[in-house]
Scaffold this active site. Sequence first.
Site, PDB file in Angstrom:
ATOM      1  N   SER A 164     -22.988  23.323 -21.518  1.00 51.82           N
ATOM      2  CA  SER A 164     -24.112  24.115 -22.020  1.00 51.82           C
ATOM      3  C   SER A 164     -24.067  25.492 -21.369  1.00 51.82           C
ATOM      4  O   SER A 164     -23.230  25.754 -20.514  1.00 51.82           O
ATOM      5  CB  SER A 164     -25.435  23.426 -21.676  1.00 51.82           C
ATOM      6  OG  SER A 164     -25.680  23.565 -20.287  1.00 51.82           O
ATOM      7  N   LYS A 165     -24.986  26.329 -21.793  1.00 47.60           N
ATOM      8  CA  LYS A 165     -25.074  27.710 -21.291  1.00 47.60           C
ATOM      9  C   LYS A 165     -25.118  27.762 -19.763  1.00 47.60           C
ATOM     10  O   LYS A 165     -24.640  28.720 -19.159  1.00 47.60           O
ATOM     11  CB  LYS A 165     -26.343  28.373 -21.823  1.00 47.60           C
ATOM     12  CG  LYS A 165     -26.268  28.788 -23.259  1.00 47.60           C
ATOM     13  CD  LYS A 165     -26.588  30.292 -23.353  1.00 47.60           C
ATOM     14  CE  LYS A 165     -26.486  30.832 -24.776  1.00 47.60           C
ATOM     15  NZ  LYS A 165     -25.200  30.606 -25.378  1.00 47.60           N
ATOM     16  N   ARG A 166     -25.705  26.741 -19.191  1.00 45.27           N
ATOM     17  CA  ARG A 166     -25.804  26.648 -17.737  1.00 45.27           C
ATOM     18  C   ARG A 166     -24.428  26.780 -17.076  1.00 45.27           C
ATOM     19  O   ARG A 166     -24.292  27.237 -15.959  1.00 45.27           O
ATOM     20  CB  ARG A 166     -26.351  25.248 -17.407  1.00 45.27           C
ATOM     21  CG  ARG A 166     -27.531  25.193 -16.548  1.00 45.27           C
ATOM     22  CD  ARG A 166     -28.188  23.821 -16.506  1.00 45.27           C
ATOM     23  NE  ARG A 166     -27.553  22.701 -17.164  1.00 45.27           N
ATOM     24  CZ  ARG A 166     -26.739  21.837 -16.571  1.00 45.27           C
ATOM     25  NH1 ARG A 166     -26.418  21.995 -15.318  1.00 45.27           N
ATOM     26  NH2 ARG A 166     -26.244  20.813 -17.251  1.00 45.27           N
ATOM     27  N   HIS A 167     -23.407  26.316 -17.789  1.00 46.87           N
ATOM     28  CA  HIS A 167     -22.059  26.318 -17.222  1.00 46.87           C
ATOM     29  C   HIS A 167     -21.322  27.631 -17.462  1.00 46.87           C
ATOM     30  O   HIS A 167     -20.195  27.789 -17.025  1.00 46.87           O
ATOM     31  CB  HIS A 167     -21.233  25.182 -17.836  1.00 46.87           C
ATOM     32  CG  HIS A 167     -21.787  23.822 -17.558  1.00 46.87           C
ATOM     33  ND1 HIS A 167     -22.297  23.011 -18.540  1.00 46.87           N
ATOM     34  CD2 HIS A 167     -21.925  23.129 -16.406  1.00 46.87           C
ATOM     35  CE1 HIS A 167     -22.720  21.874 -18.008  1.00 46.87           C
ATOM     36  NE2 HIS A 167     -22.514  21.932 -16.711  1.00 46.87           N
ATOM     37  N   GLY A 168     -21.947  28.551 -18.175  1.00 49.92           N
ATOM     38  CA  GLY A 168     -21.283  29.824 -18.472  1.00 49.92           C
ATOM     39  C   GLY A 168     -21.241  30.038 -19.977  1.00 49.92           C
ATOM     40  O   GLY A 168     -21.997  29.407 -20.715  1.00 49.92           O
TER      41      GLY A 168
END
Length: 480
Positions: free
Chosen positions: A251-255
């Site tokens: 997800s966006k959390r990972h980049g």
Amino acid sequence: MMRVRFAPSPTGNLHIGTLRTALFNQLFAKAQGATTVLRIEDTDLARSNPAYETSIMAGLAWMGLTPDEGPHHEGGYGPYRQSERMAFYRAAVDRLMASGHAYFCFCSAADLEAERADADAQKKPYVYSGKCRHLSVEIRDAYLAQKRPYTYKFHVPIEGEIMVSDLIRGDIVFESRLIGDFVMMKSDGMPSYNFAVVVDDIAMAITHVIRGEDHISNTPKQITLFHALGATVPAFAHLPMILGPDKSKLSKRHGATNVTEYREQGFLAEAMFNYLSLLGWSSPDDKEIMTPDETFARFSLDRVSKSGAVFDLTKLTWMNGQYIRAMSSSDFYQAVRPFLTEDNRHAMASLTEKQWEDACFSVRDNVETLIQINDYVTVYTMSDPSFQAATAAVTWQATDMTVIAAFAAGWEAQGPMTAEAIDGLIATIVTQTGLGKGKVYKPIRLATSGLGTGPHIAAYLHVFGHDKVLRRLRRTLEAQ
Ligand code: GLU
């Protein structure tokens, strides 16, 4: 004839995971000689946006994955946007109502919520009670006459099991009674995802459904629909999820998860193709760097893994670097040009096109993503005042001036030199002074560029040209 489809919803820019699904459909299609179909699943009118369809098409084209059929290319099975296929859904609803597989459901959101809360309280999995299926004809007609809102529900037989024979995950058995009747068409007339997908897969003669593992739980519902519509059930292959480094769903959390962001960073389409093909698949010969043709020749679904695939940015970046290092000078120059900042272009305005190409090529091996070109061309863009400030700050060793003086003398005496001749001059100084390479290269680099690291000395001096180098050497010597 085998036919596969890629069915994104245009509710966002092309996601890495979606691109991987498209890629695996293409890999399978090439290996099997199947036709690829793009179907735009835009029934969520509030969230769908034609701009996202454009982004999806652009991302596919960038990676060489433009499908054989789709909104851009009619192939006899269109239209290819679900919003344009309402007549198909209507006809299928009518058929299933007539055959007794479907019914009107007048339950309100609150009714269904109450049923769900009840199931939760009893710690039971929630399955719709099916109460509207048992309405008498009189009550049903009365509700219709009152214009109560309704959905069309599909009745899933309660007895027995439904087996999904997945080409990657093997046989998965679902208990029919736990599936529950589900909505085919909502009260606003829009088809549900499960219903539209089956109607379209039948009408588009899809033989293989290759998609993300998150759709496995939908598959038994879809299989019951295929049966009710008297159609052959296609083969299913559910691809493993793409995970972040912490093993949770990417997800966006990972980049960055948007393909556009990777393009803008200067990831090459070939490297992305190569890297994504290895997200959940491996080559029988364990080869890692493969061209699309090499991948097509090796791909088969039986080497797709069941477990989630970790998206490793470090590895993707490394792979991109490998592709960059294999580029010719002119290919590299063409590729990096659009990535150069306005400032860098301006700072290098005095260079000829050929010097520009040489300058970029001299740092090719340092660059892992094309946008990094801006970090490495500093050696060429540094102004004379900055150069002087940098050399003034250097603590010169006693031997440095001897080396610089010898190099300046050779430089002046020989006139304009080829890169090989420059290497030769430096080698002579190494031999004559007996100082060792490090003690010779370092002062020459500092005295000509003002920097401690940079491209191969002969390469950048060659781009600088005779006069600029001589001016800088003299300047460094005089400043002492
Ligand atoms: N529109 C669905 C999605 O984007 C398609 C799923 C499928 O391939 O059936 O997830």
